[in-house]
Design a protein around this motif. Structure first.
Motif, mmCIF file in Angstrom:
data_model
loop_
_atom_site.group_PDB
_atom_site.id
_atom_site.type_symbol
_atom_site.label_atom_id
_atom_site.label_comp_id
_atom_site.label_asym_id
_atom_site.label_seq_id
_atom_site.Cartn_x
_atom_site.Cartn_y
_atom_site.Cartn_z
ATOM 1 N N UNK A 176 4.453 -1.432 -5.047
ATOM 2 C CA UNK A 176 5.081 -0.859 -6.068
ATOM 3 C C UNK A 176 4.262 0.282 -7.190
ATOM 4 N N UNK A 177 2.946 0.215 -6.700
ATOM 5 C CA UNK A 177 1.987 1.089 -7.654
ATOM 6 C C UNK A 177 1.163 2.196 -6.770
ATOM 7 N N UNK A 178 0.875 1.569 -5.539
ATOM 8 C CA UNK A 178 0.159 2.419 -4.521
ATOM 9 C C UNK A 178 0.465 2.808 -3.326
ATOM 10 N N UNK A 179 0.803 1.621 -2.623
ATOM 11 C CA UNK A 179 0.767 1.728 -1.402
ATOM 12 C C UNK A 179 1.297 0.458 -0.725
ATOM 13 N N UNK A 180 1.506 0.466 0.794
ATOM 14 C CA UNK A 180 1.767 -0.804 1.505
ATOM 15 C C UNK A 180 0.825 -1.038 2.106
ATOM 16 N N UNK A 181 -0.013 -2.343 1.944
ATOM 17 C CA UNK A 181 -1.242 -2.789 2.663
ATOM 18 C C UNK A 181 -0.835 -3.418 3.776
ATOM 19 N N UNK A 182 -1.300 -2.904 4.950
ATOM 20 C CA UNK A 182 -0.755 -3.393 6.378
ATOM 21 C C UNK A 182 -1.704 -4.725 6.560
ATOM 22 N N UNK A 183 -2.943 -4.800 5.906
ATOM 23 C CA UNK A 183 -3.864 -6.055 5.927
ATOM 24 C C UNK A 183 -2.998 -7.372 5.448
ATOM 25 N N UNK A 184 -2.134 -7.169 4.575
ATOM 26 C CA UNK A 184 -1.347 -8.154 3.839
ATOM 27 C C UNK A 184 -0.171 -8.068 4.043
ATOM 28 N N UNK A 185 0.548 -9.145 4.623
ATOM 29 C CA UNK A 185 2.111 -9.087 4.950
ATOM 30 C C UNK A 185 2.758 -10.098 4.289
ATOM 31 N N UNK A 186 3.799 -10.054 4.064
ATOM 32 C CA UNK A 186 4.661 -11.191 3.267
ATOM 33 C C UNK A 186 6.282 -10.946 3.521
#
Lengths: 280, 319
Positions: B91-101
């Motif tokens: 919700x600030x910068x991006x979706x990090x594909x190295x961290x899922x949930x």
């Protein structure tokens, strides 16, 4: 073939001087040569470029606390060698050498003191002690300093300088990040102020735990601040790093430091913040 | 029979397995009865396997934790749960594909899964940044922890990372701050948190999503303050000394159990999770459910107090 390879015998320890000696001192940052006595007067801040030389924890105590007095706690906490760690040198020998070199038992000096008449829990890291690295003792002393702030309901001030968690205590060092940060959550819930002061350098495990968790974060100019060391980043991405990367000024620009504070203004700045954030 | 890449110390096992499989094919194809021979070879295989796996060095265990066929976070989520809905972005910068949930059900138990995700082929590895999260990954994780807390859903974290990413963007966006905040805030999240280290637990990158009420490690995973290569590069000035560093760091599940850092070792199938991912998932699932069952009975105040004490008491020193 190996016959022309340089013989490697591991790390050769280089005696780093706590304070540069001699009549004249050359600034490590800009090369300016200054009369050492003058530097002492200037609190070891380069008059030309504002570079802050490293000074001893005792100097910070005299600079910051009322009457330069710290009622020191946990003086006898000392490291064990729980992993029986050995690289080029035994960890237990490394500790002994650090103790001889610094005259300190471990990498943190902590206790109670007053700043501008306000009682505070105070801790300062000593970079000369195995790179200010955080093992069980450093973590425990910081944890107890936080607890003293909680139990006595007094503000907490920590001056950090550290290369990160201490590798020679393995996972135990990593867990000190958890121990200290979890206690800071309690301190925050009690609305007791914590001022984190970053000095050169503050990186890795310390930066990624209590050093980053101050209500306000102050930093001396031109310090190296960051998560990963510049060499690691350089090797990972295979590029040169931009000018000024990971400096205090960079950290301020990116939004991770509240104020850059010159050493001579440090005490006054802390007192001002305490007046805003703390009513006894 | 095992397909795909294998480690050097696995070779004798793989070769014997191939022999047995060939013999079986031959027996069927030629209609010759070879059951006796096959059974004795099987026995030999079991013995060989036991011999190799009971004498693994720490460095070999590290290699197993990085085995190219080892199940990753999303593999476990798929095998252990159903109706997984992945959530994206910090919700600030991006979706990090190295961290899922995301939300999922383990049997009838709703949970919030969070974990680092590695990639299997080159393309996927790059997409997942080798399981090395940026600050936005840690901030996404914290957002999901808060979401779970808000709706009283327990949290399950699967850790598998060679470290938080050391790069320019990561520093610019405050990798240290993101990890520090997560560590502090996880210690006060008001729902049960179960942590399982399924592969690599490297340093702050692991700890940044690693604070919980139960911390368990798969048998052939590792967890330490630095990777063996990183440690070797700094203390030995030579990354090739990683095997020595692995020994010195005491980073295996057994080591951490002995040091009192983790609560449980989760057994892996013979020869490691990659040789029977389903069985590995069954074991992990069982332990997660047991832990959640026990933790869910505790009042929140007790849960948080015990969580704090768990970390408060870690450290070895003289006084």
């Amino acid at each position: 073939m190996a016959w022309f390879r340089k013989d490697k015998t591991g790390l050769t320890p280089q005696e780093k001087k706590n304070i540069p000696e001699g009549l004249w001192t050359k600034c490590k940052s800009c090369g300016e040569v200054v009369y050492s006595k003058k530097m002492e007067e200037l609190l070891w801040v380069c008059p030309n470029c504002d570079f802050h030389f490293r000074i001893s924890s005792q100097k910070y105590i005299s600079l910051l606390l009322d009457d330069g007095y710290l009622d020191e706690y946990d003086v006898n906490l000392s490291s064990q060698d729980p992993l029986k760690f050995k690289d080029s040198k035994k960890y237990s020998d490394r500790i002994k050498q650090a103790q001889q070199k610094t005259g300190k038992i471990e990498g943190v000096t902590s206790g109670m003191g007053k700043i501008g008449g306000i009682e505070v829990s105070f801790a300062i890291m000593n970079f000369e002690f195995i790179g200010g690295s955080m093992g069980s003792v450093v973590g425990e002393k910081i944890a107890r300093a936080i607890e003293r702030a909680i139990n006595n309901e007094i503000p907490l001030i920590i001056i950090s300088s550290s290369g990160g968690a201490r590798m020679q205590e393995g996972i135990l060092s990593l867990m000190q990040m958890a121990k200290t940060s979890a206690l800071l959550a309690i301190l925050a819930e009690k609305k007791i102020p914590y001022i984190s002061i970053l000095t050169n350098p503050t990186t890795a495990g310390v930066m990624a735990s209590y050093a980053s968790l101050g209500d306000v974060i102050l930093a001396e100019p031109k310090a190296l601040l960051g998560f990963a060391g510049p060499r690691v980043i350089q090797q990972t991405i295979g590029q040169d790093l931009p000018e000024g990367f990971q400096s205090t000024e960079f950290f301020l620009a990116k939004g991770f430091v509240d104020c850059i504070v010159n050493r001579r203004d440090l005490r006054d700045t802390v007192i001002k913040f305490l007046h805003y954030m703390w009513r006894q | 029979m095992v397909e795909g890449p294998f480690l050097e110390f696995e070779r004798p096992i793989i070769e014997l397995e191939k022999k047995i499989s060939d013999m079986k094919d031959f027996s069927v194809g030629e209609n010759i009865e070879l059951n006796g021979e096959i059974a004795s070879m099987q026995k030999k295989l079991n013995k060989l396997r036991e011999e190799i796996y009971t004498h693994l060095t720490r460095w070999q265990k590290v290699q197993l934790s990085r085995h190219p066929r080892r199940p990753y976070t999303l593999d476990y989520i798929k095998m252990m749960s159903h109706d997984f809905i992945e959530l994206h972005g910090d919700r600030y910068f991006a979706d990090d594909k190295a961290m899922v949930g995301g939300f999922a059900f383990i049997d009838k138990q709703p949970v919030m899964f969070v974990g680092q995700q590695k990639g299997r082929d080159t393309k996927e590895k790059l997409y997942r940044n080798f399981g090395m999260a940026h600050p936005e990954g840690y901030r996404k994780a914290l957002r999901l922890f808060r979401l779970a807390e808000k709706f009283q859903v327990p949290i399950v974290v699967l850790i598998d990372t060679p470290g938080a990413f050391p790069g320019i963007g990561a520093e610019e966006r405050g990798q240290a701050e993101a990890i520090a905040r997560n560590i502090r805030d996880m210690s006060r999240i008001k729902v049960p948190i179960v942590i399982v280290i399924i592969g690599e637990g490297a340093s702050g990158g692991a700890l940044g999503v690693g604070i919980g009420d139960r911390v368990m490690m798969l048998e052939y995973s590792w967890y330490s303050v630095i990777s063996p290569e990183g440690c070797a590069a700094i203390l030995w000035r030579d990354a090739a000394k990683a095997s020595e560093a692995a020994e010195a760091l005491k980073l295996t599940s057994e080591d951490l159990m002995a040091l009192g850092i983790i609560d449980k070792i989760i057994k892996e199938p013979p020869s490691g999770a990659h040789n029977n991912p389903d069985m590995a998932a069954v074991n992990v699932k069982k332990e997660i459910l047991e832990a959640l069952d026990e933790l869910s009975k505790k009042p929140v105040e007790q849960l948080l107090e015990e969580r704090l004490n768990k970390y408060r008491k870690i450290g070895v020193y003289n006084e």
